[in-house]
Design a protein around this motif. Structure first.
Motif, PDB file in Angstrom:
ATOM      1  N   THR A   1       0.866  -1.122   0.027  1.00  0.00           N
ATOM      2  CA  THR A   1      -0.060   0.046   0.168  1.00  0.00           C
ATOM      3  C   THR A   1       0.702   1.324  -0.002  1.00  0.00           C
ATOM      4  O   THR A   1       0.576   2.299  -0.684  1.00  0.00           O
TER       5      THR A   1
ATOM      6  N   VAL B   1       2.265   1.886  -3.270  1.00  0.00           N
ATOM      7  CA  VAL B   1       1.172   2.459  -4.430  1.00  0.00           C
ATOM      8  C   VAL B   1       0.927   3.800  -4.004  1.00  0.00           C
ATOM      9  O   VAL B   1       0.725   4.619  -4.992  1.00  0.00           O
ATOM     10  N   PHE B   2       0.963   4.315  -2.767  1.00  0.00           N
ATOM     11  CA  PHE B   2       0.963   5.679  -2.302  1.00  0.00           C
ATOM     12  C   PHE B   2       2.063   6.570  -3.229  1.00  0.00           C
ATOM     13  O   PHE B   2       1.885   7.435  -3.805  1.00  0.00           O
TER      14      PHE B   2
ATOM     15  N   LEU C   1       3.582   5.516  -5.661  1.00  0.00           N
ATOM     16  CA  LEU C   1       3.317   5.318  -7.252  1.00  0.00           C
ATOM     17  C   LEU C   1       2.257   6.426  -7.703  1.00  0.00           C
ATOM     18  O   LEU C   1       2.591   7.279  -8.705  1.00  0.00           O
TER      19      LEU C   1
END
Lengths: 611, 104, 175
Positions: free
Chosen positions: A593, A596-597, A599
């Motif tokens: 997660t 993802v942040f 990204l």
């Protein structure tokens, strides 16, 4: 000449063998090896000396090149001339006698093997020092004897006081050695060589008398000599160095190592002649030292400390002689001093040995009849020390005083000071003899010295008596101006002074004509007594001026103020770590997660830029 | 065969959808096997984008990158499934929230 | 005709993927995943990349997925595992992943919105791929082979049974 290399090699070999045995060598084997190696070296020295005396040919031997760095190529090479022959003879001759004496003195010590290993190592280093043909090899020997001195002063290391004395000896001489090393650096950068003979030739070529550079270089070398030879202001280590076994004091701290400074200056005399101010300083230092040490010796109670201060004082005479340019007289006094001071130390060792390790002279007394051989030795040694007529010390000290007298300008002052010193020497020598060997018996000796002790004492007695008639092969090696005839009055005064001192000592300590006790009881007398007993409080002065500020500084720095900055950095890092560590949950999904942040953020930036 | 003409952005849109699905699966699932499957989906969507881009210019490079993605996927699955077996053996579960020993 | 085939395959791929990622039963999810991969293979074929399509079927849907099948069979999680999985798939667990994935999708859509023109429709035959692969890309092929070797060795090492020596909850206790 092939036996030359054997001279330092034999003691080195036996020292190595004993050290490798890790103290497990049987004591008779250690004794044989220790004494035998020095004896063989002495035989080799005798051969070398005979060859030299036959034709006065300087012998040189190059073993190998030590190292080769650019144009700096010191060799392991020996050069034997008259001065070296004299020094080698003293070292191996007196050294052999002291080793023989040690066999009995140290027989009951459990570490006799270690003792002989250190002693042999010392002799090897000392021989290296006097035989070296370049200053670097000389410095190796110089440091080697310093290390052995440290090891032997702290020989009975279980007593922390001995360890402290050893460290003091090492550190104080180290101050001088550092100056000497700087002097060597200076000589090498200026003259491009450390080989003694080319160096002196180059110095004569390039420098004029009184130039700054030779003065600086000789002053730095003098620093080393002062430290090693225990002269003012670096003399404080020698009295404490008496913590070692008495034969060690005799060999290292009387006969050989402490005279290394004298040898160094005599060896480099051409260099020192280029620096008259340094020579004057040497003379004054010698004079001051001999007076101060003589006064101090007068007030001591410990038999070995008296002899230690006497050694400092006598080396002061040698420095005085060096300072007035009487190099040969200085070496002559070195030799006779080696004889009679070794004799005195060994005799003192015998007293201590036979009296349950008693050092205080006021608990001795009346030993004249109990220990006749020791008494005779002490008497002869003291006579030579006090320079009574026709003893060996008489001839050498006479030479020094007359050389001082003929020195233009300051000569008479030096002479008068030396004479006062001679008077004091005579008083404290016979004070020692009268207190220890006359009067009532305080402590009964529980044994008599055996033959291993008696033989060296007797041989040294003979040498102390006849040493004055020796003619040292120094002509052509060292210049001796040869003082012009002086008025007979001066000579008579020189002869009479020791006799006067003997009389004073007799009146004060034996005849009881003048009450010394009432004098001591007066406040002024007590103050003077305490002042000189403490060695003119020079130790306290150093403690106050150097040791206290240093330890204070060290105490302050123990909290490491500079490190505060770095510690703060560490602390901040730790603090940040403590805060950030919660992010590391160990959960894979949480990591995914977070990525993802990142990204999303990156993509957003890219999009904004491209838009 | 082939010769189909499709707006490129449609293909890329599909790839984006697949990638987002895979990512959502990765964040959602706790079972390691499903997480590996999500990774496969994401890799596959990237491969799709590459092939589409290669098709746009009629160049083989897109397919070559697909080959490399294939080998990466093969290696990753081989190691990943090995890990699955080990984790199952050690923790008696595949719940990655419990296998969090490597925390600060 | 071809276009409808394309969009159909796309829809299958998307639906199958979503289904694969939401199943509780690992075997079912795997079947959906294979369907998704096959649909993507169709897309490759339609876009003029028959070699890639063949490899997608043979290697991806075939070999790699078979590995998953083996592992799932070995673990034999059973019905207890399935019910736990269902529990983990409760709707509120979807919120954060859903939002993040949605934002990502939005950004990606913004990024590809202006993609130029359409696919060329030119078929790139396997021969051309092979020539390029062993021409300019030969170094990358070597690196890929190293990667596969590393994967092989790593999988062999990690998969060994006797690597389990110590119970982590009780240090020093050898099992």
């Amino acid at each position: 000449m092939t036996v030359l290399w054997l001279i330092p090699f034999l003691p080195l070999l036996s020292a190595t063998l004993m050290l490798l045995s890790a103290g497990r060598m049987p004591r008779y084997l250690a004794a044989w090896l220790g004494v035998g190696s020095i004896g063989l070296a002495a035989v080799c020295v005798a051969l070398v000396a005979r060859a030299y005396l036959a034709d006065y040919q300087v012998q040189e031997l190059t073993l190998w090149t030590w190292m080769s760095i650019d144009n700096f190529t010191p060799r392991i090479a020996f050069r034997v001339d008259g001065l070296t022959v004299v020094m080698m003879s003293v070292i191996t001759g007196v050294g052999f006698l002291i080793h023989l004496y040690s066999v009995e003195f140290m027989w009951e010590d459990e570490s006799i093997c270690r003792y002989f290993a250190y002693m042999n190592l010392f002799v090897a280093a000392m021989l290296l020092l006097v035989m070296a043909d370049n200053l670097l090899l000389l410095y190796l020997g110089w440091e080697g004897v310093g290390a052995c001195s440290y090891l032997l002063v702290g020989f009975w290391y279980r007593d922390p006081d001995n360890g402290r004395a050893a460290r003091k000896a090492f550190i104080v001489t180290r101050i001088g050695d550092t100056a000497m090393a700087l002097g060597l650096f200076l000589l090498f950068t200026e003259l491009g060589t450390l080989d003694i003979q080319p160096l002196m030739a180059a110095a004569n070529d390039r420098w004029q008398i009184g130039d700054t550079l030779p003065i600086l270089a000789t002053a730095l070398l003098l620093g080393g000599a002062l430290g090693k030879s225990a002269q003012l202001p670096l003399h404080t280590w020698l009295p404490d160095a008496m913590a070692g076994p008495t034969p060690v004091s005799a060999l290292i701290h009387a006969a050989t190592m402490v005279t290394a400074g004298v040898y160094l200056i005599a060896r480099l005399y051409e260099l020192f002649l280029l620096a008259p101010p340094t020579l004057a300083v040497i003379a004054w230092i010698g004079l001051l030292t001999l007076l101060l040490a003589a006064f101090t010796a007068l007030a001591q109670k410990d038999i070995k400390r008296i002899l230690a201060y006497s050694t400092i004082s006598q080396i002061g005479y040698m420095f005085l002689a060096l300072g007035v340019g009487a190099f040969a007289s200085s070496i002559f006094h070195l030799v006779t001093h080696a004889f009679f001071k070794a004799l005195l130390f060994l005799a003192a060792g015998a007293v201590i040995h036979c009296l349950h390790h008693e050092h205080n002279i006021f608990r001795m007394g009346g030993l004249r009849t109990r220990l006749p051989v020791v008494f005779l030795s002490f008497l002869i040694g003291s006579a030579a020390l006090a320079a009574l007529p026709f003893s060996s010390g008489f001839f050498s000290k006479e030479g020094i005083l007359l050389s001082a007298w003929t020195q233009p300008g300051i000569g008479p002052w030096l002479w008068a000071g030396g004479l006062l010193g001679a008077l004091l020497t005579s008083i404290y020598s016979f004070r020692l003899v009268f207190i220890v060997f006359f009067g009532e018996t305080q402590t009964e000796p529980d044994r008599q010295p055996g033959w291993q002790m008696a033989v060296p004492l007797i041989v040294l007695c003979v040498l102390s008596l006849v040493g004055g008639w020796f003619v040292l092969p120094l002509s052509g090696v060292l210049p001796d101006p040869g003082h012009e005839p002086v008025s007979h009055l001066v000579e008579y005064i020189s002869i009479g002074t020791p006799l006067l001192g003997l009389t004073i000592a007799y009146l004060l300590y034996l005849g009881r004509q003048v009450s010394i006790a009432s004098l001591m009881a007066s406040p002024a007398g007590a103050a003077v007594q305490s002042f000189w007993y403490g060695g003119a409080h020079i130790d306290k002065l150093y403690h106050l001026l150097l040791v206290r500020p240093f330890t204070g500084l060290a105490h302050w720095w123990r909290n490491e103020p500079v490190d505060l900055l770095y510690n703060a950095l560490v602390w901040m890092t730790r603090w940040g770590h403590g805060r950030l560590v919660v992010l590391q949950t160990g959960e894979l999904r949480w990591y995914a997660t977070s990525m993802v942040f990142g990204l999303l953020l990156l993509l957003a930036i890219v999009l904004r830029d491209s838009a | 065969m082939g010769g189909l003409q499709i707006p490129l952005e449609h293909v890329l849109l599909l790839a984006s959808c697949l990638f987002s699905c895979g990512l959502a699966g990765l964040m959602l699932r706790r079972n390691l096997i499903f997480m590996l499957m999500s990774l496969e989906v994401m890799l596959n969507s990237a491969a799709l984008a590459f092939v589409a881009a290669g098709a746009r210019w009629g160049q083989p490079d897109g397919q070559i990158i697909f080959l490399f993605i294939l080998s990466i996927a093969a290696a990753e699955v081989a190691v990943g499934l090995g890990l699955v077996l080990q984790i199952q053996r050690r923790f008696k579960t595949l719940d990655m929230d419990q296998a969090n020993r490597l925390r600060g | 005709m071809m276009e409808s085939l394309f969009y159909g395959a796309s829809a299958v791929a998307l639906l199958a993927t979503v289904a694969a990622l939401t199943r509780a039963n690992a075997a079912h999810a795997l079947i959906y995943l294979i369907v998704s991969l096959l649909a993507v293979a169709v897309l490759f074929f339609l876009m003029g990349a028959p070699f890639a399509a063949a490899l997608e079927i043979v290697v991806y849907a075939g070999a790699i997925m078979v590995l998953f099948v083996f592992v799932i069979m070995m673990l034999n999680l059973g019905e207890a595992g399935n019910s736990r999985e269902r529990e983990w798939l409760a709707p509120r667990k979807w919120i954060v992943p859903g939002i993040l994935a949605g934002i990502l999708l939005l950004e990606l859509v913004l990024a590809v919105r202006h993609a130029p023109a359409s696919t060329s429709g030119i078929e790139v035959p396997p021969k051309m791929v092979g020539l390029t692969l062993f021409g300019p890309y030969v170094l990358a092929v070597e690196i890929a082979s190293m990667l596969l070797l590393a994967g092989l060795v790593g999988a062999y090492h990690i998969g060994r049974r006797f690597i389990v020596r110590r119970d982590f909850s009780r240090p020093g206790d050898n099992s």
